[in-house]
Write an enzyme that holds these catalytic residues in place. Sequence first.
Site, PDB file in Angstrom:
ATOM      1  N   GLN A  44     -28.939 -14.149   6.193  1.00 38.38           N
ATOM      2  CA  GLN A  44     -28.702 -13.046   6.577  1.00 38.38           C
ATOM      3  C   GLN A  44     -27.356 -12.665   6.129  1.00 38.38           C
ATOM      4  OE1 GLN A  44     -30.915 -10.517   8.434  1.00 38.38           O
ATOM      5  NE2 GLN A  44     -32.837 -10.619   8.222  1.00 38.38           N
ATOM      6  N   PHE A  76       7.489   9.467   2.476  1.00 36.56           N
ATOM      7  CA  PHE A  76       8.325   8.687   2.563  1.00 36.56           C
ATOM      8  C   PHE A  76       9.277   7.860   3.278  1.00 36.56           C
ATOM      9  CE2 PHE A  76       5.965   7.796  -1.674  1.00 36.56           C
ATOM     10  CZ  PHE A  76       5.880   7.133  -1.238  1.00 36.56           C
ATOM     11  N   PHE A 117      13.633  -9.391 -13.839  1.00 31.12           N
ATOM     12  CA  PHE A 117      13.323  -8.224 -14.056  1.00 31.12           C
ATOM     13  C   PHE A 117      14.012  -8.155 -12.634  1.00 31.12           C
ATOM     14  CE2 PHE A 117      11.423  -4.184 -12.174  1.00 31.12           C
ATOM     15  CZ  PHE A 117      11.848  -3.759 -12.802  1.00 31.12           C
ATOM     16  N   GLU A 163       5.591  -4.837  -6.042  1.00 33.41           N
ATOM     17  CA  GLU A 163       5.256  -4.338  -7.103  1.00 33.41           C
ATOM     18  C   GLU A 163       5.002  -2.983  -6.282  1.00 33.41           C
ATOM     19  OE1 GLU A 163       5.477  -3.770 -10.630  1.00 33.41           O
ATOM     20  OE2 GLU A 163       6.067  -5.989 -10.846  1.00 33.41           O
ATOM     21  N   GLY A 219     -14.397 -26.018   6.774  1.00 34.88           N
ATOM     22  CA  GLY A 219     -13.141 -26.798   6.501  1.00 34.88           C
ATOM     23  C   GLY A 219     -12.376 -26.808   5.012  1.00 34.88           C
ATOM     24  N   ARG A 278      -0.746 -15.191 -14.093  1.00 36.74           N
ATOM     25  CA  ARG A 278      -0.763 -13.620 -14.309  1.00 36.74           C
ATOM     26  C   ARG A 278       0.540 -13.138 -14.659  1.00 36.74           C
ATOM     27  NH1 ARG A 278       0.405  -9.946 -12.120  1.00 36.74           N
ATOM     28  NH2 ARG A 278      -0.533 -10.619 -10.011  1.00 36.74           N
ATOM     29  N   LEU A 334     -16.242 -21.214   3.081  1.00 38.28           N
ATOM     30  CA  LEU A 334     -16.414 -22.583   2.584  1.00 38.28           C
ATOM     31  C   LEU A 334     -16.723 -23.837   3.888  1.00 38.28           C
ATOM     32  CD1 LEU A 334     -14.281 -21.887  -0.269  1.00 38.28           C
ATOM     33  CD2 LEU A 334     -16.499 -23.115  -0.009  1.00 38.28           C
ATOM     34  N   ILE A 374      13.035 -12.632  -7.086  1.00 31.85           N
ATOM     35  CA  ILE A 374      13.336 -12.083  -9.111  1.00 31.85           C
ATOM     36  C   ILE A 374      12.341 -13.147  -9.102  1.00 31.85           C
ATOM     37  CG2 ILE A 374      14.330 -11.601 -10.637  1.00 31.85           C
ATOM     38  CD1 ILE A 374      14.983  -9.460  -7.944  1.00 31.85           C
TER      39      ILE A 374
HETATM   40  C1  FAD Z   1       6.492 -13.691  -4.844  1.00 29.72           C
HETATM   41  C2  FAD Z   1       7.773 -12.098  -5.090  1.00 29.72           C
HETATM   42  C3  FAD Z   1       7.818 -12.026  -6.390  1.00 29.72           C
HETATM   43  C4  FAD Z   1       8.460 -10.586  -6.437  1.00 29.72           C
HETATM   44  N1  FAD Z   1       9.103 -10.335  -8.071  1.00 29.72           N
HETATM   45  C5  FAD Z   1       9.773  -9.724  -7.789  1.00 29.72           C
HETATM   46  C6  FAD Z   1      10.540  -9.014  -9.421  1.00 29.72           C
HETATM   47  O1  FAD Z   1       9.904  -9.949  -9.859  1.00 29.72           O
HETATM   48  N2  FAD Z   1      11.349  -8.235 -10.055  1.00 29.72           N
HETATM   49  C7  FAD Z   1      11.850  -7.511  -8.539  1.00 29.72           C
HETATM   50  O2  FAD Z   1      12.954  -7.137  -8.452  1.00 29.72           O
HETATM   51  N3  FAD Z   1      11.253  -7.657  -6.988  1.00 29.72           N
HETATM   52  C8  FAD Z   1      10.396  -8.576  -6.947  1.00 29.72           C
HETATM   53  N4  FAD Z   1       9.785  -8.918  -5.656  1.00 29.72           N
HETATM   54  C9  FAD Z   1      10.150  -8.076  -4.576  1.00 29.72           C
HETATM   55  C10 FAD Z   1       8.951  -7.079  -4.772  1.00 29.72           C
HETATM   56  O3  FAD Z   1       8.218  -5.968  -5.270  1.00 29.72           O
HETATM   57  C11 FAD Z   1       9.268  -6.835  -2.911  1.00 29.72           C
HETATM   58  O4  FAD Z   1       9.114  -7.551  -2.005  1.00 29.72           O
HETATM   59  C12 FAD Z   1       8.506  -5.064  -2.524  1.00 29.72           C
HETATM   60  O5  FAD Z   1       8.657  -3.625  -2.611  1.00 29.72           O
HETATM   61  C13 FAD Z   1       9.198  -4.754  -0.639  1.00 29.72           C
HETATM   62  O6  FAD Z   1      10.305  -4.743  -0.522  1.00 29.72           O
HETATM   63  P1  FAD Z   1      10.583  -6.286   0.658  1.00 29.72           P
HETATM   64  O7  FAD Z   1      10.116  -7.394   1.024  1.00 29.72           O
HETATM   65  O8  FAD Z   1      12.098  -5.379   0.589  1.00 29.72           O
HETATM   66  O9  FAD Z   1      10.182  -5.643   2.300  1.00 29.72           O
HETATM   67  P2  FAD Z   1      10.809  -3.883   3.004  1.00 29.72           P
HETATM   68  O10 FAD Z   1      10.877  -2.514   1.457  1.00 29.72           O
HETATM   69  O11 FAD Z   1      11.119  -4.682   3.703  1.00 29.72           O
HETATM   70  O12 FAD Z   1       9.085  -3.253   3.478  1.00 29.72           O
HETATM   71  C14 FAD Z   1       8.692  -3.761   4.239  1.00 29.72           C
HETATM   72  C15 FAD Z   1       7.608  -2.979   5.227  1.00 29.72           C
HETATM   73  O13 FAD Z   1       7.358  -2.458   5.369  1.00 29.72           O
HETATM   74  C16 FAD Z   1       7.153  -0.923   5.280  1.00 29.72           C
HETATM   75  N5  FAD Z   1       7.381  -0.585   4.606  1.00 29.72           N
HETATM   76  C17 FAD Z   1       8.108   0.770   3.440  1.00 29.72           C
HETATM   77  N6  FAD Z   1       8.859   2.414   3.921  1.00 29.72           N
HETATM   78  C18 FAD Z   1       7.712   2.120   4.873  1.00 29.72           C
HETATM   79  C19 FAD Z   1       7.276   3.580   5.468  1.00 29.72           C
HETATM   80  N7  FAD Z   1       8.218   4.320   4.643  1.00 29.72           N
HETATM   81  N8  FAD Z   1       6.557   3.875   6.253  1.00 29.72           N
HETATM   82  C20 FAD Z   1       5.907   3.002   6.085  1.00 29.72           C
HETATM   83  N9  FAD Z   1       6.151   1.933   6.036  1.00 29.72           N
HETATM   84  C21 FAD Z   1       6.655   1.536   5.090  1.00 29.72           C
HETATM   85  C22 FAD Z   1       6.125  -1.822   3.936  1.00 29.72           C
HETATM   86  O14 FAD Z   1       4.962  -1.660   3.557  1.00 29.72           O
HETATM   87  C23 FAD Z   1       6.135  -3.347   4.725  1.00 29.72           C
HETATM   88  O15 FAD Z   1       4.975  -3.402   5.082  1.00 29.72           O
HETATM   89  C24 FAD Z   1       9.299  -9.559  -5.246  1.00 29.72           C
HETATM   90  C25 FAD Z   1       7.901 -10.719  -4.252  1.00 29.72           C
HETATM   91  C26 FAD Z   1       8.132 -11.458  -3.927  1.00 29.72           C
HETATM   92  C27 FAD Z   1       6.995 -11.343  -2.378  1.00 29.72           C
END
Ligand code: FAD
Length: 387
Positions: free
Chosen positions: A283, A387, A133, A367, A344, A94, A342, A167
């Site tokens: 249950q 934020f 992206f 996302e 083990g 997906r 499930l 990415i």
């Molecule tokens: C498998 C995978 C595929 C991906 N694919 C893409 C892609 O194709 N293109 C792309 O651009 N990105 C992609 N991403 C990136 C993804 O969108 C980011 O990982 C996501 O936005 C979170 O950013 P970060 O990992 O830097 O975490 P951070 O932003 O560093 O967040 C860390 C923690 O802090 C929390 N947090 C952040 N701000 C606050 C706040 N204000 N208050 C309280 N808590 C907060 C978050 O909820 C999280 O728990 C992908 C990620 C993964 C894991």
Amino acid sequence: MAKLNPLDLYDVRSQLSEDELMVQDSVAAWVDERAMPLIAKCFDDARFPTELIPEIADMGLLGLTLKGYGCAGLNYTSYGLVCQELERCDSGIRSFVSVQSSLCMYPIYAFGSEEQKQQWLPEMAAGRAIGCFGLTEPQGGSDPANMKTHAKRDGDDWILNGSKMWITNGSVANIAIVWAQTDDGIQGFLVEKGTAGFDTVDIHSKMSLRASTTSELYFDNVRLPDSSRLPSVKGLKGPLSCLTQARFGISWGPIGCAIDCLDSVLKYTEDRTLFGRPLAANQAIQIRLADMARRITTAQLLALQLGRLKDAGKMQHTQVNLAKWNNVRMALDIARDARDMLGGFGITTEYAPIRHMLNLESVITYEGTETIHQLAVGRELTGISAF
Ligand SMILES: Cc1cc2nc3c(=O)[nH]c(=O)nc-3n(C[C@H](O)[C@H](O)[C@H](O)COP(=O)(O)OP(=O)(O)OC[C@H]3O[C@@H](n4cnc5c(N)ncnc54)[C@H](O)[C@@H]3O)c2cc1C
């Protein structure tokens, strides 16, 4: 009275049009026949099944909602149903379709020049060109305004420097949509694979979305002509509008994971005999199964209404925030609980729940993390941005 379908207790399918039912049924049949038999091994081997791309394209699933340029032009509810059926198999499949359709074809369609649309959209719809992206950077995906990647004017050209992290499809993509700071705000650039100074490195050791390629992108003085810039959008609203498109599909996809998990444990708890009776006769087990059905039903109704709002042109992004948060959380909780039931066997990829559970750890993060979606809904309710 006819027996209710345990995987569709409120008969949500009765609310779908003939066309929507046909889309769902044909994708479901393909998933069962072609994708399900491959997926556990792909996950074990950390390999995206690229051999399925031509078949996905032949079904018209790439850029499904776009009109013209070789795209199917179907409604958004159909797109949601496609996401649900693909993710019933695996979030990686997906994700591939979401990235190609919502994050790459959509911005070219919505913000690109006619030349860019003609060059890329038919090839991408046919699965011959793959997109990625690039928005997230190493210093924090939740705060994309703090982007460091930048493009500077040099005569008629642009010089791009910086890096992107996490990415999807990064190293397999023929074309990267890269968002960068400019003197005129954030802008999008189309960067072709093989352009001098553009490199990708795959991220290994992932325990989640293993049947999906995830890469880092590096830009070292990449020279781009102005014709590679998306001309019709400036500012963060460009990438954020793509994310709203993709999050719509992600609100539906995890319903597929949850349905697959409930299906597995219904069969397993009926067949498994413990203490002289089927596990399903307890249950404590029935309450857990009923709770799964309750949560799936709520998510199905939420997604359907989201689809109807989007098809009517009335969907607001806070409604997507709520749906992505609710439906991914629902599926992750169900996958974890199904894995436990499930025993083990549940820790092996012979059964799908642990694979779904691990995948959904990415889906709940990418996302927009769960927290970010909660804060977006909180902002809508209070008018105050936390934020
Ligand atoms: C498998 C995978 C595929 C991906 N694919 C893409 C892609 O194709 N293109 C792309 O651009 N990105 C992609 N991403 C990136 C993804 O969108 C980011 O990982 C996501 O936005 C979170 O950013 P970060 O990992 O830097 O975490 P951070 O932003 O560093 O967040 C860390 C923690 O802090 C929390 N947090 C952040 N701000 C606050 C706040 N204000 N208050 C309280 N808590 C907060 C978050 O909820 C999280 O728990 C992908 C990620 C993964 C894991």
